[in-house]
Every structure is written in C-alpha cells, then in structure tokens.
Design a protein around this motif. Structure first.
Motif, PDB file in Angstrom:
ATOM      1  N   LEU A  99      -2.611   1.172  -9.249  1.00 50.91           N
ATOM      2  CA  LEU A  99      -3.560   0.339  -9.991  1.00 50.91           C
ATOM      3  C   LEU A  99      -4.526   1.134 -10.868  1.00 50.91           C
ATOM      4  O   LEU A  99      -4.805   0.729 -12.003  1.00 50.91           O
ATOM      5  CB  LEU A  99      -4.339  -0.556  -9.022  1.00 50.91           C
ATOM      6  CG  LEU A  99      -3.500  -1.547  -8.194  1.00 50.91           C
ATOM      7  CD1 LEU A  99      -4.402  -2.393  -7.314  1.00 50.91           C
ATOM      8  CD2 LEU A  99      -2.650  -2.427  -9.091  1.00 50.91           C
ATOM      9  N   CYS A 130       5.815  -6.421  -3.258  1.00 50.26           N
ATOM     10  CA  CYS A 130       5.319  -6.905  -4.552  1.00 50.26           C
ATOM     11  C   CYS A 130       6.086  -8.137  -5.014  1.00 50.26           C
ATOM     12  O   CYS A 130       5.501  -9.113  -5.492  1.00 50.26           O
ATOM     13  CB  CYS A 130       5.424  -5.799  -5.598  1.00 50.26           C
ATOM     14  SG  CYS A 130       4.252  -4.448  -5.385  1.00 50.26           S
ATOM     15  N   PRO A 189      -5.548  -5.815  -0.409  1.00 56.72           N
ATOM     16  CA  PRO A 189      -4.272  -6.533  -0.516  1.00 56.72           C
ATOM     17  C   PRO A 189      -4.476  -8.013  -0.873  1.00 56.72           C
ATOM     18  O   PRO A 189      -5.310  -8.696  -0.298  1.00 56.72           O
ATOM     19  CB  PRO A 189      -3.675  -6.388   0.887  1.00 56.72           C
ATOM     20  CG  PRO A 189      -4.230  -5.089   1.384  1.00 56.72           C
ATOM     21  CD  PRO A 189      -5.640  -5.052   0.862  1.00 56.72           C
ATOM     22  N   ARG A 238      -2.725  -6.731  -6.807  1.00 57.62           N
ATOM     23  CA  ARG A 238      -2.191  -5.892  -5.727  1.00 57.62           C
ATOM     24  C   ARG A 238      -1.402  -6.773  -4.765  1.00 57.62           C
ATOM     25  O   ARG A 238      -1.826  -7.898  -4.456  1.00 57.62           O
ATOM     26  CB  ARG A 238      -3.303  -5.176  -4.967  1.00 57.62           C
ATOM     27  CG  ARG A 238      -2.758  -4.222  -3.895  1.00 57.62           C
ATOM     28  CD  ARG A 238      -3.847  -3.476  -3.170  1.00 57.62           C
ATOM     29  NE  ARG A 238      -3.276  -2.614  -2.127  1.00 57.62           N
ATOM     30  CZ  ARG A 238      -3.993  -1.894  -1.277  1.00 57.62           C
ATOM     31  NH1 ARG A 238      -5.324  -1.920  -1.326  1.00 57.62           N
ATOM     32  NH2 ARG A 238      -3.389  -1.138  -0.370  1.00 57.62           N
ATOM     33  N   HIS A 239      -0.277  -6.274  -4.318  1.00 58.93           N
ATOM     34  CA  HIS A 239       0.546  -7.052  -3.391  1.00 58.93           C
ATOM     35  C   HIS A 239      -0.240  -7.445  -2.140  1.00 58.93           C
ATOM     36  O   HIS A 239      -1.228  -6.815  -1.773  1.00 58.93           O
ATOM     37  CB  HIS A 239       1.794  -6.274  -2.988  1.00 58.93           C
ATOM     38  CG  HIS A 239       1.505  -5.011  -2.220  1.00 58.93           C
ATOM     39  ND1 HIS A 239       1.115  -4.999  -0.901  1.00 58.93           N
ATOM     40  CD2 HIS A 239       1.538  -3.715  -2.609  1.00 58.93           C
ATOM     41  CE1 HIS A 239       0.939  -3.772  -0.493  1.00 58.93           C
ATOM     42  NE2 HIS A 239       1.178  -2.957  -1.505  1.00 58.93           N
ATOM     43  N   THR A 296       2.049  -7.052 -11.083  1.00 62.96           N
ATOM     44  CA  THR A 296       1.922  -6.906  -9.635  1.00 62.96           C
ATOM     45  C   THR A 296       2.358  -5.505  -9.221  1.00 62.96           C
ATOM     46  O   THR A 296       3.487  -5.094  -9.500  1.00 62.96           O
ATOM     47  CB  THR A 296       2.794  -7.940  -8.910  1.00 62.96           C
ATOM     48  OG1 THR A 296       2.562  -9.234  -9.481  1.00 62.96           O
ATOM     49  CG2 THR A 296       2.474  -7.972  -7.428  1.00 62.96           C
ATOM     50  N   SER A 297       1.445  -4.785  -8.567  1.00 61.91           N
ATOM     51  CA  SER A 297       1.763  -3.404  -8.237  1.00 61.91           C
ATOM     52  C   SER A 297       1.087  -2.988  -6.934  1.00 61.91           C
ATOM     53  O   SER A 297       0.694  -3.835  -6.130  1.00 61.91           O
ATOM     54  CB  SER A 297       1.370  -2.486  -9.397  1.00 61.91           C
ATOM     55  OG  SER A 297       1.858  -1.176  -9.207  1.00 61.91           O
ATOM     56  N   HIS A 298       0.931  -1.659  -6.754  1.00 59.51           N
ATOM     57  CA  HIS A 298       0.489  -1.055  -5.503  1.00 59.51           C
ATOM     58  C   HIS A 298      -0.876  -0.389  -5.666  1.00 59.51           C
ATOM     59  O   HIS A 298      -1.231   0.055  -6.769  1.00 59.51           O
ATOM     60  CB  HIS A 298       1.497   0.005  -5.053  1.00 59.51           C
ATOM     61  CG  HIS A 298       2.914  -0.466  -5.058  1.00 59.51           C
ATOM     62  ND1 HIS A 298       3.570  -0.844  -3.915  1.00 59.51           N
ATOM     63  CD2 HIS A 298       3.806  -0.630  -6.080  1.00 59.51           C
ATOM     64  CE1 HIS A 298       4.806  -1.210  -4.228  1.00 59.51           C
ATOM     65  NE2 HIS A 298       4.976  -1.083  -5.528  1.00 59.51           N
ATOM     66  N   GLY A 299      -1.596  -0.275  -4.550  1.00 58.47           N
ATOM     67  CA  GLY A 299      -2.909   0.342  -4.578  1.00 58.47           C
ATOM     68  C   GLY A 299      -2.980   1.666  -5.317  1.00 58.47           C
ATOM     69  O   GLY A 299      -3.838   1.863  -6.188  1.00 58.47           O
ATOM     70  N   GLN A 304       5.550   2.066  -6.544  1.00 62.10           N
ATOM     71  CA  GLN A 304       4.965   3.194  -5.821  1.00 62.10           C
ATOM     72  C   GLN A 304       5.971   4.330  -5.678  1.00 62.10           C
ATOM     73  O   GLN A 304       5.587   5.508  -5.710  1.00 62.10           O
ATOM     74  CB  GLN A 304       4.461   2.751  -4.449  1.00 62.10           C
ATOM     75  CG  GLN A 304       3.700   3.853  -3.710  1.00 62.10           C
ATOM     76  CD  GLN A 304       2.831   3.327  -2.591  1.00 62.10           C
ATOM     77  OE1 GLN A 304       2.437   2.168  -2.588  1.00 62.10           O
ATOM     78  NE2 GLN A 304       2.524   4.180  -1.637  1.00 62.10           N
ATOM     79  N   SER A 317      -9.918  -1.503 -10.053  1.00 65.98           N
ATOM     80  CA  SER A 317      -8.627  -1.077  -9.508  1.00 65.98           C
ATOM     81  C   SER A 317      -8.647  -0.891  -7.991  1.00 65.98           C
ATOM     82  O   SER A 317      -7.592  -0.776  -7.371  1.00 65.98           O
ATOM     83  CB  SER A 317      -8.169   0.226 -10.167  1.00 65.98           C
ATOM     84  OG  SER A 317      -9.076   1.287  -9.902  1.00 65.98           O
TER      85      SER A 317
END
Length: 323
Positions: free
Chosen positions: A269, A213, A296, A163-164, A263-266, A236, A292
């Motif tokens: 995930l 990200c 951050p 996660r970023h 690398t992605s977003h909450g 996202q 998941s």
C-alpha cells in the motif's frame, strides 16, 4: 466507545448524534448551482442531511439521505467538512458532508415530491445560497465547498486503495502464501464494505491475484456486475521478489479517470499511495503514511480532479471496516 448511530454505549452514557449529508451541485448553462432544501416543519433552508441508521456508515448515510430528501441519486465526491452543534436536548450533533455532483440523468429521474419533511428543493448560485441558508454551520460547509470550486478541483474521481480483509495467519497456514484464505471475520469485512464503496460510485475493481485479496474484492465486483481484474503487479509475492510495479497500475488508472478500487496488501500500500502522489504531481507528506497504514478491510479514498489530474490530489479520506 463512540457509535455513529448516536445510541447509548455500554457504559450507559449518551454519545453524540452522528449524521451525514452533502453539498449537491450541478452546472446549468455553464453556471454552478447547489441544491438547498426547504424543510416543512422547521421552515428553514438547509443542506440535505440526516441521522445515521443502525448498521450504516457515514458515507452510506449521506447518499441515502440525499436521495430521500431530494429524490436524486448521487455518488460522493470530496469531503467538504464536519459541522458540530448542540441540539435542544443538549446532545451534540456531528454532521459529515461531501460534495456530490447531480448528473443530468439523475436530475431527470428525480423522484422528489413535496412531503411532510421537505416542502421544496431549490437550485441556487453559491452567492444566493450563502445568503439564504438558515444556519451558520451550513454556511461554513458551503464556504469550504466554494474554496474547492475556486481551485477548479471539481469534478473529481476516486481511486480507492483497499487492504484485503482479515486473513488466516501464516503460522496457521501450510500452503502457498498466495492461497492463504480470509477468516470468517475477513469474509464479513468483504461483505460490509460493498455499501460504502458503492457510495463513492466505484465502477471497476482491480485486485492482487492472492486469494485473500480476490475474496475481499469479489463482493463489490459482483454488486457492480463487473468482472474482477487481476493485477499481479500489486501482489505481495511480486513485492517480496522485487517484481512489483505499482507505477504502471496507478498510471493507467489515473489516465483512465474512472472511479476504481485497487485491492492489495499492507506492505504494498505505501508504494501505491506514493505512486498516486507522483502521478498527480502531489507533494509527499506524512498524510501518505496515514492513508496507507490500513487495518485489514479498511480503505482510503483518493480524490483526483477529472479535468486536471496533474494538479494534485484534492483530498484523501480513510474508512475503517465495521466488523
């Protein structure tokens, strides 16, 4: 507060002493061998391990200690257990272990020479190692490693879901969401995860094209000397518009069988972890939610068998950022 370096906390109480190491393994003429060290001072036979240095994560400690005690550079594979025992000073020592394959190239370039800490290193069969290890806690770790071997799960490769880092909040940002930057803490998190990710032997880095990200993934890509691969399918923006395609991204990475970071977003995930379970034939469960639900800068390492990816995920471990 628990500290991995085992120092005294702000309350004045001593914590446990944290350490890390590994079951280092290789195949010689088709036969599996594990590396046992003969310690000089204690005249014992044990697994390579050592205490966490200030500022290190457990994964970094394991890689460093294995190299210092055996001369062999490794990347960490699946976790194989945690040992706990009381030291002579009555403090508790907690040691985390990973399986770690010693490649032929790593063995050829080993820098080991007998020294004041390690008198010798010896490759043993599982049966011989179990008979000669000096401590029951080491035997327990070896038994867990043996279980994984008997399941034909080695070697494995990691797919790291990251996660970023901490980003500026939407309320404090007037521009497009995809351009929202990292905060100073987020930038520190991006720098701090380089060492732990290198410990797992990642080779390529993929990222949502969102600024937060990209800036999180850039330090590890630079450390590897690799270009950063952008994946709009796990952004996202795509997720919110119903255009996300985690299945394609995950399927490609599982087929490639190479150590990689995604690398992605909450919000994205859970879809990535769900697709990893589907792509590997793994039963769904609450563990997917835990893996998941990252803060951050945190990441989960999904260990997949190289020879039989469809046999299921071997293990998942989650690592929180240090800052």
């Amino acid at each position: 507060m628990i500290r991995e370096d085992g120092e005294v906390t702000a309350s004045g109480k001593e914590t446990a002493v944290y350490a890390a190491g590994g079951v280092v393994w290789r195949r010689v003429d088709g036969k599996l061998r594990v590396l046992i060290i003969h310690r000089t001072k204690y005249r014992d036979l044990t697994l390579p391990k050592g205490k966490v240095d200030p500022g290190e994560t457990l994964a970094e400690t394991a890689v460093r200690e294995i190299r210092e005690e055996t001369g062999i550079r490794v990347a960490l594979g699946v976790p194989v257990g945690v040992s706990r025992y009381r030291m002579p000073n009555s403090r508790t020592k907690i040691v985390h272990y990973w399986a770690a394959e010693a490649t032929d190239a790593a063995v050829r370039t080993s820098s080991f020479v007998p020294n004041k800490e390690v008198a010798a290193i010896e490759w043993m069969s599982l049966k011989k190692a179990r008979k000669h290890l000096s401590y029951p806690v080491d035997i327990e770790i070896l038994d867990e490693f043996t279980r994984i071997v008997e399941e034909d799960a080695l070697p494995t490769f990691p797919i790291v879901v990251l996660r970023h880092g901490k980003a500026l909040s939407r309320d404090d940002w007037d521009g497009a969401d995809g351009a929202r930057p990292l905060t100073p803490r987020g930038r520190r998190q991006a720098a701090s995860i380089v060492g732990p990710l290198l410990a797992f032997g990642v080779r390529r880095v993929y990222s949502s094209p969102a600024e937060r990200c990209v800036r999180t993934a850039t330090p590890i890509a630079q450390a590897l000397g690799q270009r950063l691969h952008l994946c709009p399918e796990i952004s996202q923006d795509a997720w919110e518009d119903g255009r996300a395609d985690a299945r394609t991204v995950v399927g490609q990475r599982v087929r490639a069988r190479k150590p990689v970071v995604l690398t992605s977003h909450g919000p994205v995930l859970p879809d990535i972890l769900h697709e990893l379970a589907l792509a590997t034939g793994t039963m769904s469960g609450s563990y997917l939610g835990s893996a998941s639900a990252l803060s951050p800068g945190a990441f989960s390492v999904v260990h997949v068998p190289v020879e039989h990816p469809g046999a299921g995920i071997v293990a998942i471990e989650t690592h929180e950022p240090r800052v």
